[in-house]
Enzyme design. Structure first.
Site, PDB file in Angstrom:
ATOM      1  N   HIS A 292      -8.343   1.339  -3.720  1.00 47.43           N
ATOM      2  CA  HIS A 292      -9.278   1.353  -2.662  1.00 47.43           C
ATOM      3  C   HIS A 292      -9.774   2.229  -2.385  1.00 47.43           C
ATOM      4  O   HIS A 292      -9.190   3.618  -2.335  1.00 47.43           O
ATOM      5  CB  HIS A 292      -8.515   0.610  -1.377  1.00 47.43           C
ATOM      6  CG  HIS A 292      -9.082   0.492  -0.214  1.00 47.43           C
ATOM      7  ND1 HIS A 292      -8.692   0.871   1.133  1.00 47.43           N
ATOM      8  CD2 HIS A 292     -10.523   0.133  -0.113  1.00 47.43           C
ATOM      9  CE1 HIS A 292      -9.661   0.301   2.045  1.00 47.43           C
ATOM     10  NE2 HIS A 292     -10.380   0.417   1.389  1.00 47.43           N
TER      11      HIS A 292
ATOM     12  N   ASP B 257      -4.787   4.033  -1.423  1.00 50.33           N
ATOM     13  CA  ASP B 257      -5.471   4.182  -0.839  1.00 50.33           C
ATOM     14  C   ASP B 257      -5.996   5.446  -1.438  1.00 50.33           C
ATOM     15  O   ASP B 257      -5.497   6.142  -1.286  1.00 50.33           O
ATOM     16  CB  ASP B 257      -5.262   4.052   0.616  1.00 50.33           C
ATOM     17  CG  ASP B 257      -4.736   2.563   1.284  1.00 50.33           C
ATOM     18  OD1 ASP B 257      -6.094   1.740   1.025  1.00 50.33           O
ATOM     19  OD2 ASP B 257      -3.633   2.802   1.331  1.00 50.33           O
TER      20      ASP B 257
ATOM     21  N   ASP C  32      -6.936  -6.322   4.546  1.00 50.07           N
ATOM     22  CA  ASP C  32      -5.927  -4.749   4.351  1.00 50.07           C
ATOM     23  C   ASP C  32      -6.221  -4.072   6.521  1.00 50.07           C
ATOM     24  O   ASP C  32      -7.045  -3.736   6.846  1.00 50.07           O
ATOM     25  CB  ASP C  32      -6.229  -3.832   4.206  1.00 50.07           C
ATOM     26  CG  ASP C  32      -6.627  -2.338   3.255  1.00 50.07           C
ATOM     27  OD1 ASP C  32      -4.782  -2.148   4.130  1.00 50.07           O
ATOM     28  OD2 ASP C  32      -6.709  -1.358   2.695  1.00 50.07           O
TER      29      ASP C  32
ATOM     30  N   SER D  26       0.823  -1.644  -0.205  1.00 50.38           N
ATOM     31  CA  SER D  26       0.003   0.053  -0.003  1.00 50.38           C
ATOM     32  C   SER D  26       0.449   1.293  -0.079  1.00 50.38           C
ATOM     33  O   SER D  26       1.909   1.520   0.710  1.00 50.38           O
ATOM     34  CB  SER D  26      -1.013  -0.042   1.218  1.00 50.38           C
ATOM     35  OG  SER D  26      -1.629   1.463   1.379  1.00 50.38           O
TER      36      SER D  26
ATOM     37  N   MET E 127      -8.675   8.464   0.145  1.00 54.87           N
ATOM     38  CA  MET E 127      -9.526   8.724   0.567  1.00 54.87           C
ATOM     39  C   MET E 127     -10.351  10.509   0.580  1.00 54.87           C
ATOM     40  O   MET E 127      -9.308  10.816   0.199  1.00 54.87           O
ATOM     41  CB  MET E 127      -8.712   9.255   2.525  1.00 54.87           C
ATOM     42  CG  MET E 127      -7.645   7.658   2.284  1.00 54.87           C
ATOM     43  SD  MET E 127      -7.064   7.776   4.037  1.00 54.87           S
ATOM     44  CE  MET E 127      -5.776   5.651   4.132  1.00 54.87           C
TER      45      MET E 127
ATOM     46  N   MET F 132     -11.734  -5.133   6.348  1.00 55.08           N
ATOM     47  CA  MET F 132     -10.725  -4.230   6.704  1.00 55.08           C
ATOM     48  C   MET F 132     -10.196  -5.029   8.687  1.00 55.08           C
ATOM     49  O   MET F 132     -10.726  -5.086   9.118  1.00 55.08           O
ATOM     50  CB  MET F 132     -11.421  -2.762   7.138  1.00 55.08           C
ATOM     51  CG  MET F 132     -11.499  -2.126   5.224  1.00 55.08           C
ATOM     52  SD  MET F 132     -10.079  -2.358   4.459  1.00 55.08           S
ATOM     53  CE  MET F 132      -8.695  -0.900   5.901  1.00 55.08           C
TER      54      MET F 132
ATOM     55  N   MET G 287     -12.041   4.974  -0.053  1.00 52.17           N
ATOM     56  CA  MET G 287     -12.573   4.943   0.702  1.00 52.17           C
ATOM     57  C   MET G 287     -13.184   6.447   0.323  1.00 52.17           C
ATOM     58  O   MET G 287     -12.580   7.463   0.900  1.00 52.17           O
ATOM     59  CB  MET G 287     -11.244   5.597   1.817  1.00 52.17           C
ATOM     60  CG  MET G 287     -11.124   3.844   2.093  1.00 52.17           C
ATOM     61  SD  MET G 287      -9.500   3.703   3.075  1.00 52.17           S
ATOM     62  CE  MET G 287      -8.714   3.917   1.224  1.00 52.17           C
TER      63      MET G 287
ATOM     64  N   HIS H  96      -1.557  -1.639  -4.484  1.00 49.95           N
ATOM     65  CA  HIS H  96      -2.604  -1.136  -3.637  1.00 49.95           C
ATOM     66  C   HIS H  96      -2.712   0.410  -3.188  1.00 49.95           C
ATOM     67  O   HIS H  96      -2.421   1.145  -2.966  1.00 49.95           O
ATOM     68  CB  HIS H  96      -2.586  -1.706  -2.428  1.00 49.95           C
ATOM     69  CG  HIS H  96      -3.944  -1.462  -1.659  1.00 49.95           C
ATOM     70  ND1 HIS H  96      -5.554  -2.183  -1.688  1.00 49.95           N
ATOM     71  CD2 HIS H  96      -4.562  -0.712  -1.054  1.00 49.95           C
ATOM     72  CE1 HIS H  96      -6.356  -2.197  -0.908  1.00 49.95           C
ATOM     73  NE2 HIS H  96      -5.238  -0.665  -0.119  1.00 49.95           N
TER      74      HIS H  96
END
Ligand code: DX5
Ligand code: ZN
Length: 277
Positions: free
Chosen positions: A84, A53, A192, A27, A55, A154, A86, A51
């Site tokens: 991913h 992330d 994760d 990540s 957000m 998660m 979020m 990965h």
């Protein structure tokens, strides 16, 4: 993004690389963002999936990156990219991530509209991931399992790297593995949060086969060796030799508490063998 059909499902296997029983997804959240290309290159040979992330400051109390950065990552590497998301409103950005070069997007079941989001991702030619927060029950995801490529469990509350692994989530991983296997579903089981050399055996024995790790890789002096150590810890557990692990830096992981041959890993052009209906 042009993608060709392939019997490999759901996702790539690195060219010339044998399928790996446990796969690693570094990540980049814990990478040095000012040197991102170099950071990614350092771990590329141990990364089955990268990965990313994303957000939004609403779904989680943190802000990170968006499609612009994914575009540049794609220009610098050929790794399989899983974004991913979020975010409260992932549907508004799926096309942008696809255009940026993402291979898959993973949306959270908590934001709702899951069926529509899965349909959108499939229509866009993206592999589909569904993520579930620690406090959300597996049953909330179960109805969608036959339409997704990955289930992301998660093991921390999403939003930040370097948090402690939540061992109370382990039964959910085991339950997901049981349901996936019993139904014969082609779903990659991914975890994760707080994954390191000590917790990788735990999640692997519970049934996870794609392990996301941020601080346990990029937070280390030797990220490539650290990624390899996480993989080896997981593989040893599968082979029946789980035990205390020592990281490449000579420690035994962070100070945190405690299948398949498929899933997103190598050539990023491989598509799931499912149709997109
Ligand atoms: C957390 C992110 C994770 C994060 C994991 O919300 O979804 O991907 O990078 O970081 P570590 O491995 O440090 O727990
Ligand atoms: Zn993540």
């Amino acid at each position: 993004m042009a993608q060709d059909a392939s019997p490999v499902s759901p996702g790539p296997v690195s060219p010339g690389r044998a399928p790996r029983p446990v796969r690693i997804a570094p990540s980049i959240l814990s990478a040095d963002f000012a040197r991102l290309g170099d950071e990614i290159n350092r771990v590329a040979s141990e990364a089955d999936v990268l990965h990313v992330d994303v957000m939004d400051g609403h779904f989680v109390p943190n802000l990170t990156i968006g499609p612009v950065v994914v575009t540049w990552i794609r220009r610098h590497c050929d790794l399989y990219l899983d974004c991913h998301l979020m975010m409260d409103n992932p549907g508004e950005y799926l096309e942008a991530f696809r255009d940026a070069g993402a291979n898959s997007c993973t949306v959270h079941v908590e934001v709702g509209g899951t069926g529509e989001l899965i349909g959108q991702m499939r229509d866009l030619g993206l592999h589909t991931g569904l993520a579930v927060n620690p406090e959300t029950s597996f049953e909330d995801c179960e109805p969608w399992l036959d339409r997704v490529d990955m289930l992301l469990v998660m093991t921390v509350h999403p939003g930040f790297g370097g948090q402690s692994f939540m061992s109370e989530v382990v039964p959910k991983i085991a339950r997901a593995r049981e349901v996936i296997d019993r139904a014969g579903l082609d779903v990659e089981l991914e975890v994760d949060g707080g994954v390191d050399v000590r917790t990788a055996p735990v999640v692997t024995l519970a049934g996870a086969r794609l392990l996301v790790a941020g601080s346990a890789i990029f937070g280390r002096e030797d990220p490539l060796g650290a990624a390899h150590a996480v993989r080896e810890a997981a593989n040893r557990a599968l082979a029946g030799g789980a035990g205390p692990e020592r990281g490449p830096d000579g420690d035994n992981g962070s100070d945190r508490g405690p299948s398949s041959d498929r899933g997103p890993s190598s050539d990023r052009h491989h598509l799931s063998d499912r149709d997109s209906s």
